[in-house]
Scaffold this motif. Structure first.
Motif, PDB file in Angstrom:
ATOM      1  N   HIS A   6       0.834  -1.201   0.000  1.00 10.68           N
ATOM      2  CA  HIS A   6       0.000   0.000   0.000  1.00 10.68           C
ATOM      3  C   HIS A   6       0.870   1.252   0.000  1.00 10.68           C
ATOM      4  N   LEU A   7       1.923   1.243   0.796  1.00 12.00           N
ATOM      5  CA  LEU A   7       2.811   2.405   0.860  1.00 12.00           C
ATOM      6  C   LEU A   7       3.549   2.611  -0.457  1.00 12.00           C
ATOM      7  N   ARG A   8       3.948   1.520  -1.082  1.00 10.87           N
ATOM      8  CA  ARG A   8       4.600   1.640  -2.384  1.00 10.87           C
ATOM      9  C   ARG A   8       3.633   2.185  -3.428  1.00 10.87           C
ATOM     10  N   GLU A   9       2.396   1.693  -3.363  1.00  9.99           N
ATOM     11  CA  GLU A   9       1.387   2.171  -4.314  1.00  9.99           C
ATOM     12  C   GLU A   9       1.104   3.653  -4.089  1.00  9.99           C
ATOM     13  N   LYS A  12       3.948   5.665  -5.485  1.00  6.36           N
ATOM     14  CA  LYS A  12       3.876   5.673  -6.943  1.00  6.36           C
ATOM     15  C   LYS A  12       2.837   6.664  -7.431  1.00  6.36           C
ATOM     16  N   ARG A  13       1.644   6.628  -6.814  1.00  4.26           N
ATOM     17  CA  ARG A  13       0.559   7.505  -7.264  1.00  4.26           C
ATOM     18  C   ARG A  13       0.872   8.970  -6.971  1.00  4.26           C
ATOM     19  N   LEU A  14       1.491   9.236  -5.824  1.00  2.77           N
ATOM     20  CA  LEU A  14       1.875  10.602  -5.493  1.00  2.77           C
ATOM     21  C   LEU A  14       2.928  11.126  -6.466  1.00  2.77           C
ATOM     22  N   PHE A  15       3.866  10.261  -6.838  1.00  3.17           N
ATOM     23  CA  PHE A  15       4.910  10.667  -7.785  1.00  3.17           C
ATOM     24  C   PHE A  15       4.305  10.991  -9.147  1.00  3.17           C
ATOM     25  N   LEU A  16       3.398  10.120  -9.625  1.00  2.00           N
ATOM     26  CA  LEU A  16       2.772  10.359 -10.925  1.00  2.00           C
ATOM     27  C   LEU A  16       1.905  11.615 -10.902  1.00  2.00           C
ATOM     28  N   ILE A  78      -5.672  22.798 -11.484  1.00  2.00           N
ATOM     29  CA  ILE A  78      -6.969  22.828 -12.157  1.00  2.00           C
ATOM     30  C   ILE A  78      -6.903  22.099 -13.495  1.00  2.00           C
ATOM     31  N   VAL A  79      -5.877  22.399 -14.284  1.00  2.00           N
ATOM     32  CA  VAL A  79      -5.766  21.842 -15.631  1.00  2.00           C
ATOM     33  C   VAL A  79      -5.539  20.336 -15.598  1.00  2.00           C
ATOM     34  N   THR A  80      -4.719  19.874 -14.652  1.00  2.00           N
ATOM     35  CA  THR A  80      -4.382  18.443 -14.603  1.00  2.00           C
ATOM     36  C   THR A  80      -5.298  17.656 -13.677  1.00  2.00           C
ATOM     37  N   SER A  81      -6.455  18.207 -13.326  1.00  2.00           N
ATOM     38  CA  SER A  81      -7.377  17.497 -12.431  1.00  2.00           C
ATOM     39  C   SER A  81      -7.761  16.106 -12.946  1.00  2.00           C
ATOM     40  N   PRO A  82      -7.962  15.897 -14.268  1.00  2.00           N
ATOM     41  CA  PRO A  82      -8.262  14.518 -14.704  1.00  2.00           C
ATOM     42  C   PRO A  82      -7.143  13.538 -14.357  1.00  2.00           C
ATOM     43  N   TRP A  83      -5.897  14.003 -14.444  1.00  2.00           N
ATOM     44  CA  TRP A  83      -4.762  13.110 -14.209  1.00  2.00           C
ATOM     45  C   TRP A  83      -4.651  12.725 -12.746  1.00  2.00           C
ATOM     46  N   TRP A  84      -4.644  13.705 -11.818  1.00  2.00           N
ATOM     47  CA  TRP A  84      -4.455  13.343 -10.417  1.00  2.00           C
ATOM     48  C   TRP A  84      -5.709  12.734  -9.803  1.00  2.00           C
ATOM     49  N   LEU A  85      -6.869  13.019 -10.376  1.00  2.00           N
ATOM     50  CA  LEU A  85      -8.075  12.322  -9.924  1.00  2.00           C
ATOM     51  C   LEU A  85      -8.025  10.849 -10.324  1.00  2.00           C
ATOM     52  N   TYR A  86      -7.456  10.573 -11.491  1.00  2.00           N
ATOM     53  CA  TYR A  86      -7.276   9.173 -11.890  1.00  2.00           C
ATOM     54  C   TYR A  86      -6.295   8.474 -10.955  1.00  2.00           C
ATOM     55  N   GLN A  87      -5.244   9.159 -10.545  1.00  2.00           N
ATOM     56  CA  GLN A  87      -4.294   8.554  -9.607  1.00  2.00           C
ATOM     57  C   GLN A  87      -4.970   8.250  -8.262  1.00  2.00           C
ATOM     58  N   LEU A  88      -5.887   9.112  -7.859  1.00  2.00           N
ATOM     59  CA  LEU A  88      -6.662   8.853  -6.648  1.00  2.00           C
ATOM     60  C   LEU A  88      -7.490   7.585  -6.807  1.00  2.00           C
ATOM     61  N   TRP A  89      -8.168   7.461  -7.944  1.00  2.00           N
ATOM     62  CA  TRP A  89      -8.968   6.266  -8.218  1.00  2.00           C
ATOM     63  C   TRP A  89      -8.098   5.020  -8.247  1.00  2.00           C
ATOM     64  N   ALA A  90      -6.951   5.117  -8.912  1.00  2.00           N
ATOM     65  CA  ALA A  90      -6.065   3.969  -9.033  1.00  2.00           C
ATOM     66  C   ALA A  90      -5.524   3.521  -7.676  1.00  2.00           C
ATOM     67  N   PHE A  91      -5.342   4.466  -6.748  1.00  2.00           N
ATOM     68  CA  PHE A  91      -4.868   4.088  -5.413  1.00  2.00           C
ATOM     69  C   PHE A  91      -5.978   3.444  -4.584  1.00  2.00           C
TER      70      PHE A  91
END
Length: 257
Positions: A6-9, A12-16, A78-91
């Motif tokens: 979980h910590l590795r994931e 990873k998601r925070l880095f992306l 604001i502009v990259t909200s689709p990207w970091w919201l996807y990282q939230l979902w993936a985590f």
């Protein structure tokens, strides 16, 4: 999944997410001038309305540079909200099947517009907030607003309401992942309504109750809409499990056992 995984994931998601935010910040740096003008416009309009002097003040040597960086990051978020919201979902849903991962499309399809809608609602009320707050300035006095304070105020106001509008989608995502059932969410509906109004009262800078209610009601409506989706999903899942001869997800069987 073990805690270490979980910590590795999470790392990873925070880095992306950070990489995406950095790319968006570059775009924000390029668009800084028009964005700053838009941020300053409510103050200029209020100054023209009051026939007084209201302006953003850069009080330090490096304040202008620091503000440009912060505005760039703000726009990048604001502009990259689709990207970091996807990282939230993936985590949240790392262990789902390939079929269940297709829910990511629906998650982003709902989360991104809601985040932008919440941000827009805050931006829409910003001129009113600026006008109400600056009206306390005594007649004949100038109002030099520190750039850092003003930017922090706007960023907190816009991003907070954007994230508040996304929370119901996170509720649905967690429910679809099988982590929390709708009945668990429903038990805390009173707290959810109370916290929605407390959040609106704290984050809404104007002192009037009408603006607070106008900001809180959409959050409450979205909460109950998400709750309804969770109940529908649980009912369908339970029916499928019963048809397969399995107990419901709450541990009960069709015969009550």
């Amino acid at each position: 999944m073990p805690l270490r995984e979980h910590l590795r994931e999470l790392r990873k998601r925070l880095f992306l997410a950070a990489c995406g935010l950095a790319v968006g910040a570059v775009l924000g740096w390029i668009l800084y001038d028009p964005v700053f003008k838009a941020l300053q416009q409510p103050l200029l309009d209020t100054a023209a309305h009051r026939d007084g002097f209201i302006s953003v003040n850069f009080s330090g040597l490096a304040t202008a540079f620091d503000m440009k960086i912060k505005v760039s990051l703000f726009l990048g978020m604001i502009v990259t909200s689709p990207w970091w919201l996807y990282q939230l979902w993936a985590f949240i849903t790392p262990g789902l099947t390939r079929r269940e991962r297709t829910y990511a499309i629906g998650f982003l399809g709902a989360a991104v517009p809601l985040f932008l809608a919440g941000s827009w609602l805050a931006w829409w009320t910003l001129p009113t907030a600026v006008r109400v707050l600056t009206d306390f300035t005594p007649e004949g006095a100038a109002n030099l607003i520190d750039a850092q304070v003003y930017l922090s105020f706007v960023m907190r106001f816009v991003i907070a309401f954007g994230l508040a509008f996304v929370l119901p989608v996170v509720m649905v995502a967690v429910n679809f992942a099988g982590l929390v059932r709708a009945s668990s969410w429903a038990k805390g509906w009173r707290w959810a309504v109370l916290l929605s109004f407390v959040f609106a009262a704290v984050m809404t800078p104007t002192p009037d109750a009408i603006t607070m209610i106008a900001m809180a009601l959409p959050i409450v409506v979205l909460y109950f809409a998400a709750l309804g989706v969770c109940f529908i999903h649980d009912r369908r899942t339970d029916k499928k499990r019963v048809a397969d001869g399995l107990p419901r997800l709450d541990g009960t069987r069709p015969d009550g056992g």
